[in-house]
Design a protein around this motif. Sequence first.
Motif, PDB file in Angstrom:
ATOM      1  N   GLU A 147       0.822  -1.202   0.000  1.00  0.00           N
ATOM      2  CA  GLU A 147       0.000   0.000   0.000  1.00  0.00           C
ATOM      3  C   GLU A 147       0.860   1.257   0.000  1.00  0.00           C
ATOM      4  OE1 GLU A 147      -2.563  -0.208   3.335  1.00  0.00           O
ATOM      5  OE2 GLU A 147      -3.761  -1.901   2.569  1.00  0.00           O
ATOM      6  N   GLY A 148       0.494   2.194  -0.877  1.00  0.00           N
ATOM      7  CA  GLY A 148       1.140   3.497  -0.904  1.00  0.00           C
ATOM      8  C   GLY A 148       2.500   3.538  -1.549  1.00  0.00           C
ATOM      9  N   SER A 149       2.956   2.496  -2.234  1.00  0.00           N
ATOM     10  CA  SER A 149       4.279   2.497  -2.862  1.00  0.00           C
ATOM     11  C   SER A 149       4.165   1.865  -4.247  1.00  0.00           C
ATOM     12  CB  SER A 149       5.294   1.719  -2.020  1.00  0.00           C
ATOM     13  OG  SER A 149       4.889   0.371  -1.859  1.00  0.00           O
ATOM     14  N   PHE A 150       5.068   2.289  -5.130  1.00  0.00           N
ATOM     15  CA  PHE A 150       5.082   1.766  -6.500  1.00  0.00           C
ATOM     16  C   PHE A 150       5.763   0.398  -6.520  1.00  0.00           C
ATOM     17  CE2 PHE A 150       4.317   6.194  -7.578  1.00  0.00           C
ATOM     18  CZ  PHE A 150       3.429   6.083  -8.632  1.00  0.00           C
ATOM     19  N   TYR A 151       5.201  -0.490  -7.298  1.00  0.00           N
ATOM     20  CA  TYR A 151       5.772  -1.824  -7.496  1.00  0.00           C
ATOM     21  C   TYR A 151       6.291  -1.914  -8.927  1.00  0.00           C
ATOM     22  CZ  TYR A 151       6.189  -6.864  -8.014  1.00  0.00           C
ATOM     23  OH  TYR A 151       6.669  -8.128  -8.259  1.00  0.00           O
ATOM     24  N   ASN A 152       7.609  -2.187  -9.067  1.00  0.00           N
ATOM     25  CA  ASN A 152       8.266  -2.218 -10.381  1.00  0.00           C
ATOM     26  C   ASN A 152       8.784  -3.609 -10.737  1.00  0.00           C
ATOM     27  OD1 ASN A 152       7.952   0.620 -10.718  1.00  0.00           O
ATOM     28  ND2 ASN A 152       9.720   0.947  -9.375  1.00  0.00           N
ATOM     29  N   GLY A 153       8.194  -4.652 -10.115  1.00  0.00           N
ATOM     30  CA  GLY A 153       8.666  -6.012 -10.391  1.00  0.00           C
ATOM     31  C   GLY A 153       8.356  -6.484 -11.790  1.00  0.00           C
ATOM     32  N   ILE A 154       7.267  -6.043 -12.382  1.00  0.00           N
ATOM     33  CA  ILE A 154       6.917  -6.416 -13.755  1.00  0.00           C
ATOM     34  C   ILE A 154       7.676  -5.517 -14.719  1.00  0.00           C
ATOM     35  CG2 ILE A 154       5.014  -6.715 -15.364  1.00  0.00           C
ATOM     36  CD1 ILE A 154       3.138  -6.975 -13.003  1.00  0.00           C
ATOM     37  N   ASN A 155       8.219  -6.105 -15.763  1.00  0.00           N
ATOM     38  CA  ASN A 155       9.044  -5.357 -16.713  1.00  0.00           C
ATOM     39  C   ASN A 155       8.246  -4.228 -17.361  1.00  0.00           C
ATOM     40  OD1 ASN A 155      11.187  -7.083 -16.220  1.00  0.00           O
ATOM     41  ND2 ASN A 155      10.645  -8.461 -17.904  1.00  0.00           N
ATOM     42  N   ASP A 156       8.798  -2.993 -17.274  1.00  0.00           N
ATOM     43  CA  ASP A 156       8.255  -1.790 -17.928  1.00  0.00           C
ATOM     44  C   ASP A 156       6.849  -1.424 -17.430  1.00  0.00           C
ATOM     45  OD1 ASP A 156      10.558  -1.657 -19.489  1.00  0.00           O
ATOM     46  OD2 ASP A 156       9.693  -2.979 -21.018  1.00  0.00           O
ATOM     47  N   ILE A 157       6.484  -1.880 -16.236  1.00  0.00           N
ATOM     48  CA  ILE A 157       5.181  -1.555 -15.659  1.00  0.00           C
ATOM     49  C   ILE A 157       5.390  -1.090 -14.215  1.00  0.00           C
ATOM     50  CG2 ILE A 157       2.892  -2.424 -15.013  1.00  0.00           C
ATOM     51  CD1 ILE A 157       3.248  -2.214 -17.991  1.00  0.00           C
ATOM     52  N   SER A 158       4.712   0.018 -13.855  1.00  0.00           N
ATOM     53  CA  SER A 158       4.735   0.518 -12.475  1.00  0.00           C
ATOM     54  C   SER A 158       3.295   0.575 -11.974  1.00  0.00           C
ATOM     55  CB  SER A 158       5.377   1.901 -12.408  1.00  0.00           C
ATOM     56  OG  SER A 158       6.741   1.831 -12.792  1.00  0.00           O
ATOM     57  N   ILE A 159       3.075  -0.020 -10.801  1.00  0.00           N
ATOM     58  CA  ILE A 159       1.730  -0.110 -10.235  1.00  0.00           C
ATOM     59  C   ILE A 159       1.767   0.455  -8.818  1.00  0.00           C
ATOM     60  CG2 ILE A 159      -0.177  -1.647  -9.639  1.00  0.00           C
ATOM     61  CD1 ILE A 159       0.934  -3.628 -11.678  1.00  0.00           C
ATOM     62  N   LYS A 160       0.760   1.284  -8.537  1.00  0.00           N
ATOM     63  CA  LYS A 160       0.623   1.838  -7.193  1.00  0.00           C
ATOM     64  C   LYS A 160      -0.794   1.580  -6.708  1.00  0.00           C
ATOM     65  CE  LYS A 160       0.969   6.065  -4.444  1.00  0.00           C
ATOM     66  NZ  LYS A 160       1.195   7.523  -4.467  1.00  0.00           N
ATOM     67  N   VAL A 161      -0.927   1.103  -5.467  1.00  0.00           N
ATOM     68  CA  VAL A 161      -2.208   0.807  -4.850  1.00  0.00           C
ATOM     69  C   VAL A 161      -2.240   1.521  -3.501  1.00  0.00           C
ATOM     70  CG1 VAL A 161      -3.731  -0.981  -3.932  1.00  0.00           C
ATOM     71  CG2 VAL A 161      -2.386  -1.421  -5.993  1.00  0.00           C
ATOM     72  N   ASN A 162      -3.250   2.355  -3.297  1.00  0.00           N
ATOM     73  CA  ASN A 162      -3.346   3.083  -2.021  1.00  0.00           C
ATOM     74  C   ASN A 162      -3.893   2.218  -0.895  1.00  0.00           C
ATOM     75  OD1 ASN A 162      -2.296   5.440  -3.071  1.00  0.00           O
ATOM     76  ND2 ASN A 162      -4.308   6.231  -3.688  1.00  0.00           N
ATOM     77  N   LYS A 163      -4.714   1.221  -1.240  1.00  0.00           N
ATOM     78  CA  LYS A 163      -5.273   0.362  -0.205  1.00  0.00           C
ATOM     79  C   LYS A 163      -5.456  -1.039  -0.767  1.00  0.00           C
ATOM     80  CE  LYS A 163      -8.955  -0.025   3.240  1.00  0.00           C
ATOM     81  NZ  LYS A 163     -10.195   0.545   3.783  1.00  0.00           N
ATOM     82  N   LYS A 164      -5.079  -2.025   0.036  1.00  0.00           N
ATOM     83  CA  LYS A 164      -5.196  -3.420  -0.346  1.00  0.00           C
ATOM     84  C   LYS A 164      -5.970  -4.150   0.741  1.00  0.00           C
ATOM     85  CE  LYS A 164      -2.326  -7.373  -1.727  1.00  0.00           C
ATOM     86  NZ  LYS A 164      -0.939  -7.865  -1.881  1.00  0.00           N
ATOM     87  N   PHE A 165      -7.068  -4.777   0.374  1.00  0.00           N
ATOM     88  CA  PHE A 165      -7.953  -5.418   1.331  1.00  0.00           C
ATOM     89  C   PHE A 165      -7.361  -6.761   1.783  1.00  0.00           C
ATOM     90  CE2 PHE A 165     -10.637  -2.384  -0.778  1.00  0.00           C
ATOM     91  CZ  PHE A 165     -11.427  -1.890   0.257  1.00  0.00           C
ATOM     92  N   PRO A 166      -7.832  -7.249   2.963  1.00  0.00           N
ATOM     93  CA  PRO A 166      -7.238  -8.488   3.510  1.00  0.00           C
ATOM     94  C   PRO A 166      -7.348  -9.707   2.614  1.00  0.00           C
ATOM     95  CG  PRO A 166      -8.503  -7.338   5.200  1.00  0.00           C
ATOM     96  CD  PRO A 166      -8.787  -6.641   3.905  1.00  0.00           C
ATOM     97  N   ASP A 167      -8.312  -9.777   1.716  1.00  0.00           N
ATOM     98  CA  ASP A 167      -8.422 -10.958   0.847  1.00  0.00           C
ATOM     99  C   ASP A 167      -7.314 -11.049  -0.192  1.00  0.00           C
ATOM    100  OD1 ASP A 167      -9.116  -8.830  -0.703  1.00  0.00           O
ATOM    101  OD2 ASP A 167     -11.061  -9.620  -1.341  1.00  0.00           O
ATOM    102  N   GLY A 168      -6.516  -9.970  -0.366  1.00  0.00           N
ATOM    103  CA  GLY A 168      -5.416  -9.984  -1.317  1.00  0.00           C
ATOM    104  C   GLY A 168      -5.827  -9.847  -2.756  1.00  0.00           C
ATOM    105  N   ILE A 169      -7.100  -9.653  -3.033  1.00  0.00           N
ATOM    106  CA  ILE A 169      -7.601  -9.541  -4.407  1.00  0.00           C
ATOM    107  C   ILE A 169      -8.167  -8.152  -4.684  1.00  0.00           C
ATOM    108  CG2 ILE A 169      -9.271 -10.455  -6.051  1.00  0.00           C
ATOM    109  CD1 ILE A 169      -9.068 -13.142  -4.671  1.00  0.00           C
ATOM    110  N   THR A 170      -8.944  -7.629  -3.763  1.00  0.00           N
ATOM    111  CA  THR A 170      -9.614  -6.353  -3.957  1.00  0.00           C
ATOM    112  C   THR A 170      -8.653  -5.206  -3.673  1.00  0.00           C
ATOM    113  OG1 THR A 170     -11.658  -7.407  -3.209  1.00  0.00           O
ATOM    114  CG2 THR A 170     -11.632  -4.994  -3.334  1.00  0.00           C
ATOM    115  N   LEU A 171      -8.667  -4.194  -4.570  1.00  0.00           N
ATOM    116  CA  LEU A 171      -7.768  -3.060  -4.478  1.00  0.00           C
ATOM    117  C   LEU A 171      -8.564  -1.768  -4.511  1.00  0.00           C
ATOM    118  CD1 LEU A 171      -5.152  -4.297  -7.119  1.00  0.00           C
ATOM    119  CD2 LEU A 171      -5.084  -4.709  -4.650  1.00  0.00           C
ATOM    120  N   LYS A 172      -7.944  -0.698  -4.006  1.00  0.00           N
ATOM    121  CA  LYS A 172      -8.572   0.626  -3.980  1.00  0.00           C
ATOM    122  C   LYS A 172      -7.568   1.650  -4.462  1.00  0.00           C
ATOM    123  CE  LYS A 172     -11.953   3.477  -2.684  1.00  0.00           C
ATOM    124  NZ  LYS A 172     -13.264   3.498  -3.337  1.00  0.00           N
ATOM    125  N   ASP A 173      -8.045   2.596  -5.364  1.00  0.00           N
ATOM    126  CA  ASP A 173      -7.203   3.674  -5.900  1.00  0.00           C
ATOM    127  C   ASP A 173      -5.961   3.086  -6.582  1.00  0.00           C
ATOM    128  OD1 ASP A 173      -9.006   5.510  -4.918  1.00  0.00           O
ATOM    129  OD2 ASP A 173      -7.884   5.820  -3.039  1.00  0.00           O
TER     130      ASP A 173
END
Length: 614
Positions: A147-173
């Motif tokens: 939550e709140g940080s960019f993830y750059n593990g996938i090649n040429d893709i940056s993903i940021k998620v402000n909130k991640k629910f406990p089920d690990g599937i549902t995302l917010k923002d």
Amino acid sequence: MKKIDKLVLDAIIGPFLITFLVVVFILLNVNMLKYFDDIIGKGLDYWTLGQLFFHFAVFTVPTAMPLAVLLSSLIAFGNLGEHFELTAIKASGVSLVRVLRPIFFFVLVLTAVAFYANNDLVPKSALEAYSLLYDIKQKKPALDLREGSFYNGINDISIKVNKKFPDGITLKDVIVYDHRKNDGNKEVTIADSGRMQTILNERYLKFELFNGFNYTEGASNEREVIGQKKNRNSETLSRSKFAKTQVVFDLSSFQMDRTDKKWFQSNRIMRNLGQLNGDIDSVRKEILSQRLNHYLYRPSYFNYYFRKDTTIMPPEVYAHKLYRDSINSLPYRDKMMPHDAKPVPPTVEKVEAKDTAKPKVESKPAVKSKVENKAAVKSKEEVAASLKRPPERRRDDKKFALQNVKRKPVRKPAGKSLPKKADAKNVVIAAPPKKKIPMSDSAFQAKVDSVFKSEPTSEVLQGAANMARQVKSQVQNANGSIDNYTTELRIFEIQWHKIFASSFACIAMFLIGAPLGAIIKRGGLGVPFLVSILFFIVYYVLTMQGEKLAKQGSLSIVAGVWMADALLFITGLFFLRQARIDARLFEADFYSVVVDKVKLWFIKKRKGNQSQPV
């Protein structure tokens, strides 16, 4: 089997199995702690982790077996001594050596098992463990969105998620930056919420985004088609709103690829005795080849001096030269023939002789090719045509032939005349060769003196210096390669002896543990565990130091590898002797008696020196 043998075996088999499993578990944890950072966070399945732990557990058997024998022997004979069972056995007239006999045969079986494990199981497990560990290190960490940080593990893709629910599937923002075109942040997707899941055996990541916008910045498509240059005024920005969209990313880089095991097989810990013998023989031949090449190339180092000097080769180098020359002289078919194949004898043609009394071998005439036959016919036609020409033309042709073809002069045989004019057409007369006038000794000496007395030029000095540097570099390279091969040879020889030494350590540890347990007479895991750890540390330090000295060449291979086993074996024989005479090595009274005896010896020696006349 007698009851006393059954009693002693029952006393040691149980503690041995428990201590062996405990020691393997401890050593496995110690080994895996070194690679903890490389394993955690890679998303490995249980099958891969189980394989890794199992092979590393087998890899620790050479170290765990001697320690388990030492600890179980101490526990077994400590319990027998603590419960006075050993005292009752001795009181019945049975010696300590007779009590140790069944356990000694059991330890011999353990030594054979340890040798089999060291020679067959450990190399295979080491190959599997380290090749799997290398692939795990190369694998990317598992997908972990925070939550709140960019993830750059996938090649040429940056993903940021402000909130991640406990089920690990549902995302917010959710914010997704697509850099696959390598032109900056020109494709951005923003969504209010979304869902994340892997599909197709975790090879792809699917994002299901809701209520968002897709921003695309770039030049007009029409200008790109007609090939016009981009400028800042032609940049466009498009925004598209979506209620639901799906984005799929490739996760193939997160899969673990297995490397071919042949790239790891050259390591010494992954070789058995047969393979080590082949490696040692190959390295020795390579060292001899390097030394032989140095002797063969030595004349090329000197252009003028020491060219005719002879240097006697060492016997082993000369023997290798003969062996290599004999191999090189073989035909190609014999070189490529397998060692177990039998050579086919050459076929012998039958020779038919007309005369049975004096057989003669009829040699077949050489079969000429069509090209040679045509050339011969053509030359005969040219000779016939030249004979039909007028004499003046024939003389010109003869001069042309004498000028362009060098033939040996025809000498007149003694007592015979030259052929007649009718046969003159078959004779070719060539000009006599020019005789070289030999140089006199004084002229030759004057020419040599003029060469040596002339002052060398800068080009000559520079050439000599370059030649000296080249010779020095070649000699240093040869010596460096020989040193490297010698170090590699020592490493393989150390591993060869280590397979036997680590197996023999079980016997040395038994000779220490069983008599020492009979002397201490303390069972359980307290005192035996401390004593076993102390001796194991001594064994480990001596082994490491001996191998280090043997690798450096300061100590012989046999002495360096077998030093720890020899010292522990002698110590075990000493403890066995003390146990047979019921010595109390771990009681204060024993050492007080020894101190009193030493003091009495010094007093008697001092009185003897005072009583002597001056």
